[in-house]
Design a protein around this motif. Structure first.
Motif, PDB file in Angstrom:
ATOM      1  N   ARG A 278      -9.705  -4.846   9.989  1.00  0.00           N
ATOM      2  CA  ARG A 278      -8.357  -5.168  10.462  1.00  0.00           C
ATOM      3  C   ARG A 278      -7.354  -4.109  10.001  1.00  0.00           C
ATOM      4  O   ARG A 278      -6.231  -4.058  10.505  1.00  0.00           O
ATOM      5  N   ALA A 279      -7.749  -3.283   9.006  1.00  0.00           N
ATOM      6  CA  ALA A 279      -6.884  -2.211   8.492  1.00  0.00           C
ATOM      7  C   ALA A 279      -5.511  -2.739   8.068  1.00  0.00           C
ATOM      8  O   ALA A 279      -4.465  -2.167   8.391  1.00  0.00           O
ATOM      9  N   LEU A 280      -5.528  -3.822   7.325  1.00  0.00           N
ATOM     10  CA  LEU A 280      -4.278  -4.435   6.871  1.00  0.00           C
ATOM     11  C   LEU A 280      -3.653  -3.615   5.745  1.00  0.00           C
ATOM     12  O   LEU A 280      -4.353  -2.980   4.959  1.00  0.00           O
ATOM     13  N   ALA A 281      -2.339  -3.657   5.667  1.00  0.00           N
ATOM     14  CA  ALA A 281      -1.648  -3.063   4.520  1.00  0.00           C
ATOM     15  C   ALA A 281      -2.004  -3.878   3.268  1.00  0.00           C
ATOM     16  O   ALA A 281      -2.356  -5.059   3.369  1.00  0.00           O
ATOM     17  N   PRO A 282      -1.911  -3.269   2.086  1.00  0.00           N
ATOM     18  CA  PRO A 282      -2.354  -3.967   0.867  1.00  0.00           C
ATOM     19  C   PRO A 282      -1.767  -5.361   0.656  1.00  0.00           C
ATOM     20  O   PRO A 282      -2.525  -6.286   0.353  1.00  0.00           O
TER      21      PRO A 282
ATOM     22  N   LEU B 243      -7.978  -3.633  -8.453  1.00  0.00           N
ATOM     23  CA  LEU B 243      -7.674  -4.664  -9.443  1.00  0.00           C
ATOM     24  C   LEU B 243      -6.917  -5.864  -8.868  1.00  0.00           C
ATOM     25  O   LEU B 243      -7.360  -7.006  -9.048  1.00  0.00           O
ATOM     26  N   PRO B 244      -5.782  -5.675  -8.184  1.00  0.00           N
ATOM     27  CA  PRO B 244      -5.065  -6.855  -7.690  1.00  0.00           C
ATOM     28  C   PRO B 244      -5.865  -7.667  -6.685  1.00  0.00           C
ATOM     29  O   PRO B 244      -5.804  -8.904  -6.681  1.00  0.00           O
ATOM     30  N   HIS B 245      -6.643  -6.996  -5.842  1.00  0.00           N
ATOM     31  CA  HIS B 245      -7.402  -7.715  -4.831  1.00  0.00           C
ATOM     32  C   HIS B 245      -8.557  -8.497  -5.451  1.00  0.00           C
ATOM     33  O   HIS B 245      -8.864  -9.626  -5.034  1.00  0.00           O
ATOM     34  N   LEU B 246      -9.199  -7.918  -6.462  1.00  0.00           N
ATOM     35  CA  LEU B 246     -10.302  -8.626  -7.127  1.00  0.00           C
ATOM     36  C   LEU B 246      -9.778  -9.804  -7.941  1.00  0.00           C
ATOM     37  O   LEU B 246     -10.392 -10.881  -7.956  1.00  0.00           O
ATOM     38  N   LEU B 247      -8.651  -9.621  -8.628  1.00  0.00           N
ATOM     39  CA  LEU B 247      -8.070 -10.741  -9.373  1.00  0.00           C
ATOM     40  C   LEU B 247      -7.588 -11.835  -8.419  1.00  0.00           C
ATOM     41  O   LEU B 247      -7.692 -13.026  -8.733  1.00  0.00           O
TER      42      LEU B 247
ATOM     43  N   SER C 210       2.060  -6.180  -8.652  1.00  0.00           N
ATOM     44  CA  SER C 210       1.392  -4.971  -8.137  1.00  0.00           C
ATOM     45  C   SER C 210       2.349  -4.023  -7.422  1.00  0.00           C
ATOM     46  O   SER C 210       1.895  -2.991  -6.912  1.00  0.00           O
ATOM     47  N   ARG C 211       3.621  -4.359  -7.370  1.00  0.00           N
ATOM     48  CA  ARG C 211       4.570  -3.541  -6.609  1.00  0.00           C
ATOM     49  C   ARG C 211       4.560  -2.098  -7.128  1.00  0.00           C
ATOM     50  O   ARG C 211       4.592  -1.844  -8.328  1.00  0.00           O
ATOM     51  N   GLY C 212       4.477  -1.179  -6.174  1.00  0.00           N
ATOM     52  CA  GLY C 212       4.442   0.239  -6.533  1.00  0.00           C
ATOM     53  C   GLY C 212       3.089   0.718  -7.014  1.00  0.00           C
ATOM     54  O   GLY C 212       2.926   1.913  -7.302  1.00  0.00           O
ATOM     55  N   ARG C 213       2.113  -0.156  -7.103  1.00  0.00           N
ATOM     56  CA  ARG C 213       0.787   0.255  -7.593  1.00  0.00           C
ATOM     57  C   ARG C 213      -0.304  -0.261  -6.652  1.00  0.00           C
ATOM     58  O   ARG C 213      -1.337  -0.756  -7.088  1.00  0.00           O
ATOM     59  N   TRP C 214      -0.066  -0.116  -5.358  1.00  0.00           N
ATOM     60  CA  TRP C 214      -1.015  -0.642  -4.380  1.00  0.00           C
ATOM     61  C   TRP C 214      -2.182   0.306  -4.122  1.00  0.00           C
ATOM     62  O   TRP C 214      -3.183  -0.097  -3.534  1.00  0.00           O
ATOM     63  N   HIS C 215      -2.043   1.572  -4.505  1.00  0.00           N
ATOM     64  CA  HIS C 215      -3.087   2.551  -4.220  1.00  0.00           C
ATOM     65  C   HIS C 215      -3.661   3.126  -5.506  1.00  0.00           C
ATOM     66  O   HIS C 215      -2.962   3.245  -6.510  1.00  0.00           O
ATOM     67  N   GLU C 216      -4.944   3.486  -5.434  1.00  0.00           N
ATOM     68  CA  GLU C 216      -5.597   4.109  -6.577  1.00  0.00           C
ATOM     69  C   GLU C 216      -5.130   5.559  -6.697  1.00  0.00           C
ATOM     70  O   GLU C 216      -5.070   6.285  -5.697  1.00  0.00           O
ATOM     71  N   VAL C 217      -4.827   5.980  -7.905  1.00  0.00           N
ATOM     72  CA  VAL C 217      -4.398   7.355  -8.137  1.00  0.00           C
ATOM     73  C   VAL C 217      -5.557   8.299  -7.840  1.00  0.00           C
ATOM     74  O   VAL C 217      -6.691   8.089  -8.281  1.00  0.00           O
ATOM     75  N   GLY C 218      -5.269   9.339  -7.047  1.00  0.00           N
ATOM     76  CA  GLY C 218      -6.295  10.339  -6.766  1.00  0.00           C
ATOM     77  C   GLY C 218      -7.161  10.019  -5.561  1.00  0.00           C
ATOM     78  O   GLY C 218      -8.003  10.818  -5.177  1.00  0.00           O
TER      79      GLY C 218
END
Length: 414
Positions: A88-92, A135-139, A196-204
């Motif tokens: 579905r390519a949903l946003a985080p 992390l946020p999705h697994l929690l 999780s605001r501002g930290r939705w993507h993995e660094v790198g």
């Protein structure tokens, strides 16, 4: 003999608290089994009476739904579902909401532990492929699975136990649990999204969506026929629980027997996914707790608590005691300790809701949490006590608060 029973009981519950006993290669199930063997060998609980002590309808219901969940795992249903969600390519934030909704709905029928075991590895891989923070999705998966499992009397082992022992009506419980758990799921999304605001993507990692994957690219390939069989049996059972006044355990066993009668899925594979350790844990706890009840000490303890102004037979103390004990000795043992004092009509639902919702508090409060942590570790994501508590603590407090308010309102309305 009373002293011996108390010593065995204390050692068993110490082992449950610690996860084992010092210097011995025993896990929680091993400790409980050893305690039960000691009580049987000394004829505190005669072997001939074990069949009367163990609540067979609960074991039958639990076993049957393990078989149904095994059918869906072998049919690739859970892997396909996460892969479908990934496409579905949903946003985080939207993906977070979808994970919570799916995990909660599935856990209401197929058990939170099974849902986490099946979904966590695929979800972690899907998030990693898209560059999303895992992390946020697994929690969210762990929290929602615990929440959703509280919605029905078949969502987790302790609810099955409560429902069977107290003979709760399936539909009546569902009506009590639906609103607080729906609000609790929304609150869980809001809490995790805010943290999780501002930290939705993995660094790198690139946030660019990868090539859409097919269902057969992940885990177990989807077998439409086997999945349809499992879902049909589960749906028919839920409908029967709602509208047919037949014993739930017998209906569930009939459904499990139907699924085991297969030309393609070998019974060895299906029974290999049954959690026999959990079934043994139940048997042992029935024996240990029965022996303690026979001494009269629990009744005396309840009377002392009443004298001190803490009556477990009233809603608020029972709700609080259930949430606390769950985090001391784990879910099923805590429920078994409190079941004898659950006599009022609302006590069963309160016990089921509070014990399950408290499972989000600590990393070790529920098996579902540990399953998600293990899956995360396999993907290189470390979830420690602090990372879990940062989400688990507010989720637990808010969802318990919502449930307490809803229960109070129900009592006030009468």
């Amino acid at each position: 003999m009373t002293a011996f029973i108390v010593v065995v009981f204390l050692l068993v519950y110490l082992g449950l608290f610690l996860g084992g006993l010092p210097f011995l290669q025993l896990d929680r199930t091993g400790v409980v089994l050893l305690g039960a063997i000691a009580l049987i060998a000394t004829e505190v609980v005669p072997l001939a009476q074990v069949g009367e002590v163990v609540h067979l309808p609960t074991l039958a219901l639990l076993f049957a739904f393990m078989v149904i969940s095994a059918q869906l795992r072998l049919g690739g249903f859970y892997d396909w579902l996460v892969a479908w969600l990934d496409r579905r390519a949903l946003a985080p934030p939207a993906l977070l909401g979808a994970v919570i909704a799916l995990a909660a709905v599935l856990s209401a029928v197929f058990s939170n532990d099974i849902v986490c075991l099946a979904m966590a590895p695929v979800l972690a891989q899907a998030c990693r492929a898209r560059g999303y923070a895992q992390l946020p999705h697994l929690l969210a998966l762990a929290c929602a699975a615990n929440l959703g499992s509280a919605a029905t009397l078949i969502g987790n082992p302790q609810n099955m136990l409560i429902g069977e022992v107290l003979r709760l009506n399936f539909g009546a419980y569902l009506r009590v649990a639906t609103l607080p758990l729906l609000l609790g799921s929304i609150a869980t999304w809001a809490i995790i999204a805010w943290l999780s605001r501002g930290r939705w993507h993995e660094v790198g990692l690139s946030a660019r969506p990868p090539r859409a994957r097919r269902a057969d690219d992940v885990g177990v390939a989807l077998d439409r026929w086997q999945t349809l069989k499992g879902l049909t049996v589960a749906a028919l059972l839920c409908a029967a629980f709602l509208w047919v006044p037949w014993p739930r355990d017998l209906l569930a066993l009939a459904g499990a027997g139907l699924l085991l009668t297969s030309r393609r899925l070998h019974s060895r594979h299906m029974l290999g996914l049954v959690d026999w350790q959990l079934l043994v844990l139940f048997v042992g706890l029935f024996i240990v707790n029965h022996a303690l009840q026979q001494t009269g000490l629990p009744a005396q303890a309840v009377a002392l608590l009443v004298g001190a102004g803490f009556d477990l037979q009233t809603p608020a103390p029972l709700f609080a005691a259930s949430a606390l004990l769950n985090n001391l000795v784990s879910l099923v043992p805590a429920v078994m300790l409190l079941l004898p004092v659950a006599n009022a009509p609302l006590d069963g639902p309160l016990l089921a809701l509070s014990s399950t919702l408290a499972g989000n508090l600590l990393l070790i409060s529920s098996i579902a949490n540990l399953i998600v942590v293990q899956a995360a570790a396999q993907q290189g994501v470390r979830i420690d006590w602090h990372a879990h508590a940062r989400v688990g603590l507010p989720v637990t407090l808010v969802t318990l608060g919502i449930t307490a308010i809803a229960s109070w309102a129900r009592l006030a309305i009468g």
